[in-house]
Design a protein around this motif. Structure first.
Motif, PDB file in Angstrom:
ATOM      1  N   GLU A 183       0.826  -1.206   0.000  1.00  0.00           N
ATOM      2  CA  GLU A 183       0.000   0.000   0.000  1.00  0.00           C
ATOM      3  C   GLU A 183       0.866   1.264   0.000  1.00  0.00           C
ATOM      4  O   GLU A 183       0.598   2.209  -0.744  1.00  0.00           O
ATOM      5  CB  GLU A 183      -0.938   0.003   1.199  1.00  0.00           C
ATOM      6  CG  GLU A 183      -1.851   1.181   1.266  1.00  0.00           C
ATOM      7  CD  GLU A 183      -2.812   1.132   2.442  1.00  0.00           C
ATOM      8  OE1 GLU A 183      -3.371   2.199   2.757  1.00  0.00           O
ATOM      9  OE2 GLU A 183      -3.008   0.061   3.040  1.00  0.00           O
ATOM     10  N   ALA A 184       1.909   1.282   0.813  1.00  0.00           N
ATOM     11  CA  ALA A 184       2.781   2.461   0.892  1.00  0.00           C
ATOM     12  C   ALA A 184       3.469   2.734  -0.448  1.00  0.00           C
ATOM     13  O   ALA A 184       3.639   3.897  -0.835  1.00  0.00           O
ATOM     14  CB  ALA A 184       3.821   2.272   1.992  1.00  0.00           C
ATOM     15  N   ASP A 185       3.855   1.666  -1.164  1.00  0.00           N
ATOM     16  CA  ASP A 185       4.511   1.841  -2.461  1.00  0.00           C
ATOM     17  C   ASP A 185       3.550   2.404  -3.500  1.00  0.00           C
ATOM     18  O   ASP A 185       3.914   3.271  -4.292  1.00  0.00           O
ATOM     19  CB  ASP A 185       5.089   0.512  -2.952  1.00  0.00           C
ATOM     20  CG  ASP A 185       6.222   0.010  -2.079  1.00  0.00           C
ATOM     21  OD1 ASP A 185       6.861   0.836  -1.393  1.00  0.00           O
ATOM     22  OD2 ASP A 185       6.463  -1.209  -2.078  1.00  0.00           O
ATOM     23  N   VAL A 186       2.324   1.905  -3.497  1.00  0.00           N
ATOM     24  CA  VAL A 186       1.315   2.401  -4.437  1.00  0.00           C
ATOM     25  C   VAL A 186       0.974   3.849  -4.110  1.00  0.00           C
ATOM     26  O   VAL A 186       0.860   4.686  -5.005  1.00  0.00           O
ATOM     27  CB  VAL A 186       0.051   1.512  -4.417  1.00  0.00           C
ATOM     28  CG1 VAL A 186      -1.021   2.071  -5.340  1.00  0.00           C
ATOM     29  CG2 VAL A 186       0.387   0.080  -4.797  1.00  0.00           C
ATOM     30  N   LEU A 187       0.843   4.137  -2.837  1.00  0.00           N
ATOM     31  CA  LEU A 187       0.547   5.500  -2.396  1.00  0.00           C
ATOM     32  C   LEU A 187       1.654   6.459  -2.839  1.00  0.00           C
ATOM     33  O   LEU A 187       1.385   7.547  -3.372  1.00  0.00           O
ATOM     34  CB  LEU A 187       0.385   5.522  -0.880  1.00  0.00           C
ATOM     35  CG  LEU A 187      -0.066   6.816  -0.245  1.00  0.00           C
ATOM     36  CD1 LEU A 187      -1.437   7.223  -0.739  1.00  0.00           C
ATOM     37  CD2 LEU A 187      -0.099   6.667   1.261  1.00  0.00           C
ATOM     38  N   LYS A 188       2.895   6.044  -2.660  1.00  0.00           N
ATOM     39  CA  LYS A 188       4.041   6.869  -3.066  1.00  0.00           C
ATOM     40  C   LYS A 188       4.037   7.091  -4.578  1.00  0.00           C
ATOM     41  O   LYS A 188       4.238   8.220  -5.050  1.00  0.00           O
ATOM     42  CB  LYS A 188       5.339   6.185  -2.645  1.00  0.00           C
ATOM     43  CG  LYS A 188       6.583   6.913  -3.074  1.00  0.00           C
ATOM     44  CD  LYS A 188       7.828   6.159  -2.673  1.00  0.00           C
ATOM     45  CE  LYS A 188       9.074   6.840  -3.206  1.00  0.00           C
ATOM     46  NZ  LYS A 188      10.282   6.081  -2.905  1.00  0.00           N
ATOM     47  N   ALA A 189       3.777   6.035  -5.331  1.00  0.00           N
ATOM     48  CA  ALA A 189       3.779   6.151  -6.789  1.00  0.00           C
ATOM     49  C   ALA A 189       2.661   7.060  -7.280  1.00  0.00           C
ATOM     50  O   ALA A 189       2.892   7.970  -8.077  1.00  0.00           O
ATOM     51  CB  ALA A 189       3.657   4.764  -7.416  1.00  0.00           C
ATOM     52  N   LEU A 190       1.433   6.826  -6.813  1.00  0.00           N
ATOM     53  CA  LEU A 190       0.303   7.633  -7.276  1.00  0.00           C
ATOM     54  C   LEU A 190       0.454   9.103  -6.881  1.00  0.00           C
ATOM     55  O   LEU A 190       0.161   9.993  -7.682  1.00  0.00           O
ATOM     56  CB  LEU A 190      -1.009   7.070  -6.736  1.00  0.00           C
ATOM     57  CG  LEU A 190      -1.472   5.758  -7.357  1.00  0.00           C
ATOM     58  CD1 LEU A 190      -2.705   5.230  -6.630  1.00  0.00           C
ATOM     59  CD2 LEU A 190      -1.751   5.927  -8.839  1.00  0.00           C
ATOM     60  N   THR A 191       0.925   9.338  -5.676  1.00  0.00           N
ATOM     61  CA  THR A 191       1.150  10.714  -5.237  1.00  0.00           C
ATOM     62  C   THR A 191       2.252  11.362  -6.085  1.00  0.00           C
ATOM     63  O   THR A 191       2.136  12.525  -6.487  1.00  0.00           O
ATOM     64  CB  THR A 191       1.527  10.748  -3.746  1.00  0.00           C
ATOM     65  OG1 THR A 191       0.465  10.147  -3.002  1.00  0.00           O
ATOM     66  CG2 THR A 191       1.744  12.164  -3.262  1.00  0.00           C
ATOM     67  N   GLY A 192       3.296  10.611  -6.373  1.00  0.00           N
ATOM     68  CA  GLY A 192       4.382  11.116  -7.209  1.00  0.00           C
ATOM     69  C   GLY A 192       3.938  11.411  -8.628  1.00  0.00           C
ATOM     70  O   GLY A 192       4.328  12.427  -9.216  1.00  0.00           O
ATOM     71  N   TYR A 193       3.109  10.537  -9.200  1.00  0.00           N
ATOM     72  CA  TYR A 193       2.583  10.807 -10.537  1.00  0.00           C
ATOM     73  C   TYR A 193       1.735  12.075 -10.523  1.00  0.00           C
ATOM     74  O   TYR A 193       1.825  12.898 -11.429  1.00  0.00           O
ATOM     75  CB  TYR A 193       1.741   9.644 -11.045  1.00  0.00           C
ATOM     76  CG  TYR A 193       2.543   8.460 -11.515  1.00  0.00           C
ATOM     77  CD1 TYR A 193       3.523   8.588 -12.491  1.00  0.00           C
ATOM     78  CD2 TYR A 193       2.310   7.194 -11.004  1.00  0.00           C
ATOM     79  CE1 TYR A 193       4.258   7.497 -12.936  1.00  0.00           C
ATOM     80  CE2 TYR A 193       3.029   6.098 -11.440  1.00  0.00           C
ATOM     81  CZ  TYR A 193       4.005   6.247 -12.409  1.00  0.00           C
ATOM     82  OH  TYR A 193       4.717   5.174 -12.845  1.00  0.00           O
ATOM     83  N   LYS A 194       0.921  12.227  -9.498  1.00  0.00           N
ATOM     84  CA  LYS A 194       0.068  13.415  -9.393  1.00  0.00           C
ATOM     85  C   LYS A 194       0.918  14.683  -9.286  1.00  0.00           C
ATOM     86  O   LYS A 194       0.611  15.699  -9.899  1.00  0.00           O
ATOM     87  CB  LYS A 194      -0.869  13.291  -8.200  1.00  0.00           C
ATOM     88  CG  LYS A 194      -1.862  14.436  -8.083  1.00  0.00           C
ATOM     89  CD  LYS A 194      -2.841  14.194  -6.956  1.00  0.00           C
ATOM     90  CE  LYS A 194      -3.786  15.332  -6.786  1.00  0.00           C
ATOM     91  NZ  LYS A 194      -4.934  15.282  -7.671  1.00  0.00           N
ATOM     92  N   ASP A 195       2.001  14.604  -8.518  1.00  0.00           N
ATOM     93  CA  ASP A 195       2.898  15.751  -8.316  1.00  0.00           C
ATOM     94  C   ASP A 195       3.960  15.895  -9.412  1.00  0.00           C
ATOM     95  O   ASP A 195       4.771  16.813  -9.357  1.00  0.00           O
ATOM     96  CB  ASP A 195       3.613  15.626  -6.965  1.00  0.00           C
ATOM     97  CG  ASP A 195       2.657  15.637  -5.792  1.00  0.00           C
ATOM     98  OD1 ASP A 195       1.513  16.118  -5.953  1.00  0.00           O
ATOM     99  OD2 ASP A 195       3.045  15.153  -4.711  1.00  0.00           O
ATOM    100  N   LYS A 196       3.995  14.928 -10.342  1.00  0.00           N
ATOM    101  CA  LYS A 196       4.974  14.892 -11.435  1.00  0.00           C
ATOM    102  C   LYS A 196       6.406  14.769 -10.923  1.00  0.00           C
ATOM    103  O   LYS A 196       7.328  15.381 -11.451  1.00  0.00           O
ATOM    104  CB  LYS A 196       4.823  16.108 -12.351  1.00  0.00           C
ATOM    105  CG  LYS A 196       3.475  16.143 -13.046  1.00  0.00           C
ATOM    106  CD  LYS A 196       3.382  17.280 -14.022  1.00  0.00           C
ATOM    107  CE  LYS A 196       2.026  17.193 -14.701  1.00  0.00           C
ATOM    108  NZ  LYS A 196       1.941  18.048 -15.867  1.00  0.00           N
ATOM    109  N   THR A 197       6.577  13.971  -9.871  1.00  0.00           N
ATOM    110  CA  THR A 197       7.899  13.755  -9.293  1.00  0.00           C
ATOM    111  C   THR A 197       8.302  12.285  -9.318  1.00  0.00           C
ATOM    112  O   THR A 197       9.274  11.897  -8.680  1.00  0.00           O
ATOM    113  CB  THR A 197       7.933  14.236  -7.827  1.00  0.00           C
ATOM    114  OG1 THR A 197       6.968  13.483  -7.071  1.00  0.00           O
ATOM    115  CG2 THR A 197       7.641  15.715  -7.722  1.00  0.00           C
ATOM    116  N   TYR A 198       7.567  11.464 -10.060  1.00  0.00           N
ATOM    117  CA  TYR A 198       7.779  10.020 -10.027  1.00  0.00           C
ATOM    118  C   TYR A 198       7.515   9.459 -11.416  1.00  0.00           C
ATOM    119  O   TYR A 198       6.700   9.975 -12.164  1.00  0.00           O
ATOM    120  CB  TYR A 198       6.801   9.391  -9.026  1.00  0.00           C
ATOM    121  CG  TYR A 198       6.954   7.907  -8.815  1.00  0.00           C
ATOM    122  CD1 TYR A 198       7.790   7.415  -7.834  1.00  0.00           C
ATOM    123  CD2 TYR A 198       6.254   7.007  -9.583  1.00  0.00           C
ATOM    124  CE1 TYR A 198       7.934   6.054  -7.629  1.00  0.00           C
ATOM    125  CE2 TYR A 198       6.382   5.641  -9.386  1.00  0.00           C
ATOM    126  CZ  TYR A 198       7.229   5.169  -8.412  1.00  0.00           C
ATOM    127  OH  TYR A 198       7.366   3.814  -8.211  1.00  0.00           O
TER     128      TYR A 198
END
Length: 95
Positions: free
Chosen positions: A50-65
């Motif tokens: 869950e933490a990895d998915v959360l990090k990825a989705l948040t990063g995609y939203k912020d354009k940092t991942y």
């Protein structure tokens, strides 16, 4: 008069709470948009924490991942609310 105002206020707060909760999508509903690329059963995302998915989705939203296909994910993630991201991350971690 005060009692009527108090009861009315409480009823409005409850009604608003139920209305807001009705707009929250569940994980399976949100995942339908992901299924075209990641598989209807999440086969390409299985075993993601869950933490990895959360990090990825948040990063995609912020354009940092992201890697080579990040533009696709960025365009999808930008429309997700923080609550949607949390719900989706929780759901994907159970696939």
């Amino acid at each position: 008069m005060k009692r009527i105002l108090l009861v009315s206020s409480m009823c409005l707060m409850l009604a608003f709470g139920f209305a807001v909760s009705g707009f929250t999508a569940d994980g399976a509903e949100l995942y339908r948009k992901c299924a075209g690329c990641h598989g209807p059963d999440g086969s390409k995302l299985k075993s993601k924490a869950e933490a990895d998915v959360l990090k990825a989705l948040t990063g995609y939203k912020d354009k940092t991942y992201g890697g080579d296909k990040k533009a696709i994910m960025e365009s999808i993630a930008k429309n997700l609310s923080p609550e949607d991201i949390q719900t989706l991350a929780k759901y994907i971690s159970t696939l």
